[in-house]
Design a protein around this motif. Structure first.
Motif, PDB file in Angstrom:
ATOM      1  N   LEU A 183       2.046   9.991   4.490  1.00  0.00           N
ATOM      2  CA  LEU A 183       1.788   8.657   5.038  1.00  0.00           C
ATOM      3  C   LEU A 183       0.920   8.743   6.288  1.00  0.00           C
ATOM      4  N   ILE A 184       1.262   9.691   7.174  1.00  0.00           N
ATOM      5  CA  ILE A 184       0.496   9.837   8.414  1.00  0.00           C
ATOM      6  C   ILE A 184      -0.935  10.256   8.092  1.00  0.00           C
TER       7      ILE A 184
ATOM      8  N   LEU B 170       9.254  11.098   8.506  1.00  0.00           N
ATOM      9  CA  LEU B 170       9.132   9.958   7.599  1.00  0.00           C
ATOM     10  C   LEU B 170       9.111   8.638   8.363  1.00  0.00           C
ATOM     11  N   ILE B 171       9.993   8.515   9.353  1.00  0.00           N
ATOM     12  CA  ILE B 171      10.042   7.265  10.120  1.00  0.00           C
ATOM     13  C   ILE B 171       8.735   7.055  10.886  1.00  0.00           C
TER      14      ILE B 171
ATOM     15  N   PHE C 289       1.762   4.194   9.241  1.00  0.00           N
ATOM     16  CA  PHE C 289       1.162   3.591   8.054  1.00  0.00           C
ATOM     17  C   PHE C 289       1.111   2.079   8.173  1.00  0.00           C
ATOM     18  N   LYS C 290       2.235   1.522   8.598  1.00  0.00           N
ATOM     19  CA  LYS C 290       2.338   0.060   8.725  1.00  0.00           C
ATOM     20  C   LYS C 290       1.337  -0.470   9.752  1.00  0.00           C
ATOM     21  N   LYS C 291       1.203   0.264  10.835  1.00  0.00           N
ATOM     22  CA  LYS C 291       0.310  -0.177  11.908  1.00  0.00           C
ATOM     23  C   LYS C 291      -1.150  -0.204  11.459  1.00  0.00           C
ATOM     24  N   SER C 292      -1.537   0.772  10.647  1.00  0.00           N
ATOM     25  CA  SER C 292      -2.945   0.833  10.257  1.00  0.00           C
ATOM     26  C   SER C 292      -3.210   0.128   8.931  1.00  0.00           C
TER      27      SER C 292
ATOM     28  N   ARG D 171       0.814  -1.223   0.000  1.00  0.00           N
ATOM     29  CA  ARG D 171       0.000   0.000   0.000  1.00  0.00           C
ATOM     30  C   ARG D 171       0.841   1.263   0.000  1.00  0.00           C
ATOM     31  N   LEU D 172       2.077   1.133   0.487  1.00  0.00           N
ATOM     32  CA  LEU D 172       2.996   2.271   0.514  1.00  0.00           C
ATOM     33  C   LEU D 172       3.163   2.899  -0.863  1.00  0.00           C
ATOM     34  N   ILE D 173       2.966   2.066  -1.884  1.00  0.00           N
ATOM     35  CA  ILE D 173       3.172   2.535  -3.249  1.00  0.00           C
ATOM     36  C   ILE D 173       2.231   3.690  -3.610  1.00  0.00           C
ATOM     37  N   LEU D 174       1.013   3.656  -3.082  1.00  0.00           N
ATOM     38  CA  LEU D 174       0.052   4.699  -3.468  1.00  0.00           C
ATOM     39  C   LEU D 174       0.501   6.100  -3.061  1.00  0.00           C
ATOM     40  N   PRO D 175       0.748   6.367  -1.757  1.00  0.00           N
ATOM     41  CA  PRO D 175       1.201   7.724  -1.410  1.00  0.00           C
ATOM     42  C   PRO D 175       2.557   8.063  -2.035  1.00  0.00           C
ATOM     43  N   LEU D 176       3.466   7.096  -2.078  1.00  0.00           N
ATOM     44  CA  LEU D 176       4.796   7.389  -2.620  1.00  0.00           C
ATOM     45  C   LEU D 176       4.735   7.760  -4.101  1.00  0.00           C
TER      46      LEU D 176
END
Lengths: 268, 272
Positions: free
Chosen positions: B173-174, B254-255, B261-264, B116-121
Motif C-alpha cells: 500500500l505504501i 499495515l495501519i 494510501f487513503k491520504k494519496s 482503490r484498495l482493492i487493486l493492491p489487496l
C-alpha cells in the motif's frame, strides 16, 4: 435533501495545478538532469518553491457550481471543450474528488464514460463480461441473471468464447456498451459513447437509453456535442462555460442560447 | 446503496471498510484475473507455480548447500531452504506486484470508480495460490525427509502466512501509493527486495548471524521464517517473543499503509 432529489451539487469546485516546464522535478532523473544542465536555475526555482512563489499555476476547472436533479429526469450537459463537463462527470462518478463543495447522490451510479475499460485482452468475451460487470459494481448473481440479455444485445454471440484481443473495435464497443447498459443504475451517466459503433447499433443504443429514461426511475446525465440527440433525449439542460454554470433551463432554451453564443463567437 | 456524499476526504473511516465489503466480489474478480491471465498461452500453465520454487530450491541447494556448505541447523539443506523460500517468495512477489498494481491498472483508475484498495489487496490475495501450490512440494519433502510436525505446530503455519500477508499488504500500500507519484519505486524495488533477502534467514540459518542477529530482527519476515523453520523441523522451540514483535511490526506497517494510501488516494486519478 428533499425526497425526490437524486443529485444535489453544492458549491462544487475542482482545482488543478498546471505545473510549468521548469518545476517538473517529479522524478530523480529530471532532478539530476536539471541540476547538471542549469544549477542556478534549479536552485532558484527550488527557493521560489520554498518561499511560496512557485511557478505552479492554479486552474479551476469547475467553481461555484450549484444545482439539483430530481429522480427520473434526463438532463443534458453541454458546453464547448474545456468548459468543465468532463471534470464534472468525473466528480459525479467519483473518479476524482472535488477540491471544495460537496455532491450528494442518492442511488447507484453507472457511468458510460468510456466503455470497455477494464477489458483484458487475454480473457474471452464471456470472462470479460463478468470482470467488467464487477468493475462497474454489479454482483456476480446479477450478471449471471442478465447474461443472455447482455450477449444478445451485444450482437457478438458467435465470438463470446474468443479472447477479446481478436475482436474488432466495433465488437468491443458493442459488448462493452451492452454490459454497461444492463447494470440498471439509479443514475446513468452517458458521455459521448454513442460516437462509436455503426449507425444501426447507435440507433439501437439511443432507443435503449430512451426506454430507460421513459420509465421514470432512472436519472440520466447526458453529455454530447450533438445538439439533435440532446434535444431528442433531454428535458432539461445545463450549459457550462469556463467551469461555471452559464445557463440552466429547458432544453430548447439552453440549446438555443448555446448555439447563439457560438454563432456570435465565430462570426463577430 | 443509499445516500452518498462526495467531498474531499483525508482519513480512513469505517465507511471505507463497509465499501470494501460491498465490493468484495470485485476483490475476488481481480485476484481471479491475476491468476487466469498470468499463465495464459503457456504450455504447462499453472504448472509454473510448482516449477519455479522447485527449481529455485534445487539451484540454491547445489550452490549454497553443497558448494558453499552453508550450515542449516542440522536439517537437510534442501528442505531447510525451501521452507524459507516459500514464505519469502510469497512476501516478495506480493510486495512487488502490489506496488505496481495501481500504475499497471492506470486505464481503469482514470475511468471508473471502485475502492482503490482493492487493486493492491487483490494482487496479494492472488499470491496465496502460488503459496498453496508450493506447499504441495513441501509436504512431499516433509515425507521424504521424515519431518512430521506436531498438530500444534502445523496450526501455527496459517498464522505465519497471515503475518506475511499483513507485511506484504502494508508495504504494498505504501509503495503502491508512492509509485503513482514517483515511478522511481518501480526501479528501486527489485533491487531493494534482492537486498532484503540477505537480511532474511532463508539461505542461511539465523544462528550464524551471531552478534549481528539484531539486524535481522528489523526485518518482519525474520520472525515468520524462523518460526516456520522451528515449527516444521521441531529442532528448536518457536520464539514467540520474536514472532510477537514481527506481528506487531506488520500490523503497524499495515495501519500506516492504509493511512498513507487513503491520504494519496484522492489524487490517483489526477496524477497517475
Amino acid at each position: 435533501m428533499e425526497n425526490n432529489v437524486v443529485i444535489e451539487v453544492k458549491n462544487l469546485g475542482k482545482k488543478y495545478n498546471i505545473s510549468h516546464q521548469n518545476s517538473r522535478n517529479s522524478n530523480l532523473r529530471d532532478v539530476m538532469s536539471d541540476i547538471l544542465s542549469s544549477p542556478f536555475k534549479f536552485f532558484s526555482s527550488k527557493l521560489k518553491n520554498f518561499i511560496g512563489r512557485d511557478n505552479n499555476e492554479d486552474f479551476w476547472a469547475l467553481r461555484n457550481v450549484n444545482f439539483s436533479i430530481n429522480q427520473g429526469e434526463t438532463v443534458g450537459i453541454i458546453g464547448s471543450n474545456g468548459s468543465g463537463k468532463s471534470t464534472f462527470l468525473k466528480i459525479i462518478s467519483r473518479i476524482t474528488t472535488p477540491t471544495e463543495g460537496e455532491v450528494f447522490l442518492n442511488g447507484r451510479v453507472g457511468s458510460l464514460l468510456e466503455v470497455g475499460t477494464g477489458f483484458h485482452e487475454e480473457l474471452t468475451g464471456l470472462e470479460n463480461v463478468y470482470l467488467n460487470g464487477a468493475i462497474l459494481g454489479m454482483r456476480k448473481k446479477e450478471i449471471s441473471a442478465k447474461l443472455d440479455e447482455i450477449i444478445k444485445f451485444s450482437e457478438v454471440e458467435k465470438f463470446i468464447d474468443m479472447p477479446i484481443k481478436y475482436y474488432s473495435s466495433g465488437m468491443r464497443v458493442k459488448l462493452a456498451f451492452s454490459i454497461a447498459i444492463h447494470m440498471e443504475p439509479d443514475i446513468l451517466i452517458v458521455d459521448e459513447v454513442l460516437a462509436v459503433g455503426d449507425a444501426a447499433f447507435r440507433e439501437k443504443c439511443l432507443k435503449k437509453i430512451k426506454e430507460i429514461s421513459s420509465n421514470g426511475k432512472c436519472t440520466i446525465l447526458f453529455v454530447s456535442h450533438d445538439m439533435d440527440i440532446v434535444k431528442n433525449l433531454c428535458q432539461r439542460c445545463l450549459l457550462l462555460k469556463n467551469g461555471q454554470i452559464e445557463k440552466i433551463g429547458t432544453t430548447k432554451e439552453v440549446v438555443d442560447f448555446y448555439i447563439d453564443d457560438m454563432v456570435k463567437f465565430y462570426y463577430n | 446503496m443509499g445516500l452518498v456524499s462526495i467531498k474531499s476526504k483525508n482519513n480512513l473511516s469505517l465507511e471505507d471498510f463497509k465499501e470494501l465489503w460491498v465490493f468484495r466480489e470485485l476483490l475476488y474478480f481481480f485476484a481471479w484475473r491475476e491468476i487466469k491471465v498470468r499463465y495464459k498461452r503457456t504450455i504447462i500453465g499453472i504448472g509454473w507455480v510448482i516449477f519455479q520454487p522447485f527449481i529455485t530450491m534445487v539451484v540454491f541447494s547445489i550452490f549454497f548447500g553443497k558448494l558453499a556448505k552453508i550450515p542449516s541447523d542440522g536439517v537437510p539443506y534442501p528442505i531447510f531452504v525451501f521452507v524459507g523460500l516459500i514464505f519469502w517468495q510469497f512476501f516478495s512477489s506480493a510486495l512487488s506486484d502490489a506496488s505496481n498494481s495501481l500504475v499497471s491498472n492506470r486505464s481503469i483508475i482514470t475511468k471508473i470508480y471502485f475502492p482503490r484498495l482493492i487493486l493492491p489487496l487483490s494482487t496479494v490475495l492472488a499470491k496465496f495460490i502460488d503459496f498453496f501450490a508450493a506447499s504441495i512440494i513441501l509436504v512431499g519433502m516433509m515425507i521424504y525427509y521424515h519431518f512430521i510436525p506436531s498438530l500444534l505446530n502445523i496450526l501455527v503455519l496459517p498464522l505465519l502466512l497471515f503475518i506475511s500477508f499483513l507485511a506484504a499488504s502494508g508495504g504494498g500500500l505504501i509503495l503502491g501509493a508512492l509509485n503513482v507519484k514517483y515511478r522511481d519505486v518501480h526501479y528501486i524495488l527489485p533491487f531493494f527486495i534482492q537486498l532484503l533477502l540477505f537480511v532474511t534467514p532463508v539461505i542461511y540459518p539465523a544462528s550464524i548471524a551471531g552478534k549481528y542477529s539484531w539486524i535481522l530482527a528489523f526485518n518482519p519476515m525474520t520472525g515468520v521464517i524462523k518460526a516456520a523453520q522451528a515449527a516444521i523441523f521441531g529442532n528448536m522451540p518457536i520464539n514467540w517473543t520474536l514472532l510477537g514483535i514481527s506481528f506487531a511490526v506488520c500490523l503497524v506497517i499495515l495501519i500506516i499503509g492504509l493511512q498513507v494510501f487513503k491520504k494519496s488516494e484522492k489524487l490517483f486519478a489526477d496524477i497517475i
